[in-house]
Design a protein around this motif. Structure first.
Motif, PDB file in Angstrom:
ATOM      1  N   HIS A 239       7.178  15.326   2.370  1.00  0.00           N
ATOM      2  CA  HIS A 239       6.554  14.167   3.014  1.00  0.00           C
ATOM      3  C   HIS A 239       7.260  13.851   4.331  1.00  0.00           C
TER       4      HIS A 239
ATOM      5  N   GLY B 228       7.757   9.329   5.684  1.00  0.00           N
ATOM      6  CA  GLY B 228       6.844   9.952   4.743  1.00  0.00           C
ATOM      7  C   GLY B 228       6.520   8.992   3.607  1.00  0.00           C
TER       8      GLY B 228
ATOM      9  N   ARG C 207       1.264  10.782   4.363  1.00  0.00           N
ATOM     10  CA  ARG C 207       1.257  11.492   3.089  1.00  0.00           C
ATOM     11  C   ARG C 207       1.233  12.989   3.357  1.00  0.00           C
TER      12      ARG C 207
END
Length: 315
Positions: free
Chosen positions: A26, A128, A164
């Motif tokens: 991420h 992330g 994401r």
């Protein structure tokens, strides 16, 4: 046509951007997406930040970081800096690295990040996001295991970019490609601010702007007028009233954004304390930005409500 509000102050170049770095996919996705979507630029001053898992030292009465942990994170930051220079054209002199110490899991990590962001007067934070359902997120927050992303978008003084890694669309594959930018608009002062921020900080001439109006009672003409003041070609701007398919605006927005393959979603967020956020999530009082943070695949930018006009009044 409604009169557009006065422009907000958003620096165009030489911004200070914090990139939160860890070992997850991420984190790397967040860095790449931030540059591909023009949220970050080679001219920015970039602060790469890693948060160490500290241990308590009973003799020093404070948390410390082991040499092994310190070296591991320094190596991670060096690799991230190399990626910025080779893949995104950021000059080495514009990259700064920090290893922060924290206690208390996600809440401690977010506190360390927020303190540095405030101290350095960052213009943006990029991180992330793993994503959780809204109820799971609320329960985790209640027992002190909440998401770092939740804390950042709730308490940061500057816009927060969450990415994401499991994005389902890649329509803007490079920084040169056009992208679809969706701004969630409800006619409030904070949504005006978020729209102007997106126009100044994210939009490029080749991009398209979609203004997603939350309700039919909202005056979309005001948003279109704001876009016009920034010389966005009319052919590149559209507006649509969100179709109500459920009792959740956040759920309907997520389905709309995924269906339209939007690259970036920008939403305003009013100030909300952690306790209020937990109980609102548990008892169905929806916060749209929080919902999107846990369900959206791709790039979400949450822009905090600006100071009230009274703060700028003449004394």
């Amino acid at each position: 046509m409604a009169e557009a509000p006065k422009p907000v102050t958003v620096p165009r170049t030489r911004r200070k951007v914090m990139l939160a770095i860890d070992e997850s996919e991420h984190s790397r996705a967040a860095v790449d997406a931030a540059f591909v979507t023009n949220c970050c630029r080679p001219s920015d001053r970039v602060h790469l930040v890693a948060v160490a898992h500290s241990i308590s030292d009973p003799h020093l009465w404070k948390a410390i970081v082991t040499p092994e942990e310190e070296e591991k994170l320094q190596k991670l930051l060096r690799q991230a800096a190399q990626m910025l220079t080779t893949s995104h054209g950021v000059l080495a002199r514009r990259i700064h690295t920090h290893v922060l110490t924290s206690e208390g899991g996600a809440s401690g990590a977010s506190r360390a990040l927020l303190e540095l962001a405030k101290k350095e007067d960052m213009n943006m934070i990029v991180a992330g996001s793993r994503g959780f359902g809204s109820l799971k997120s609320s329960l985790m927050s209640l027992v002190g295991l909440g998401s770092v992303g939740d804390e950042l978008i709730s308490r940061a003084h500057c816009p927060v970019v969450l990415v994401r890694a499991d994005a389902t669309h890649k329509s803007a594959a490079t920084a040169q490609d056009s992208k679809k930018v969706c701004v969630v608009y409800d006619g409030s002062r904070v949504s005006d601010y978020a729209l102007e921020w997106a126009l100044k900080s994210v939009m490029r001439p080749q991009d398209t702007l979609n203004i997603s109006v939350s309700d039919a009672s909202v005056n979309a003409e005001k948003a279109l007028a704001i876009a016009e003041t920034y010389n966005v070609p009319k052919a590149n701007v559209s507006s649509a009233v969100l179709m109500k398919k459920s009792q959740s605006v956040g759920k309907d927005l997520t389905q709309y954004v995924h269906g339209a393959a939007m690259d970036v979603v920008v939403v305003g967020n009013k100030d909300m304390g952690s306790v209020q956020r937990v109980f609102d999530g548990m008892f169905g009082h929806e916060n749209v930005s929080m919902h999107l943070a846990h369900t959206l695949h791709g790039v979400l930018i949450v822009v905090r409500e600006p100071p009230p006009p009274a703060a700028f009044a003449h004394h």
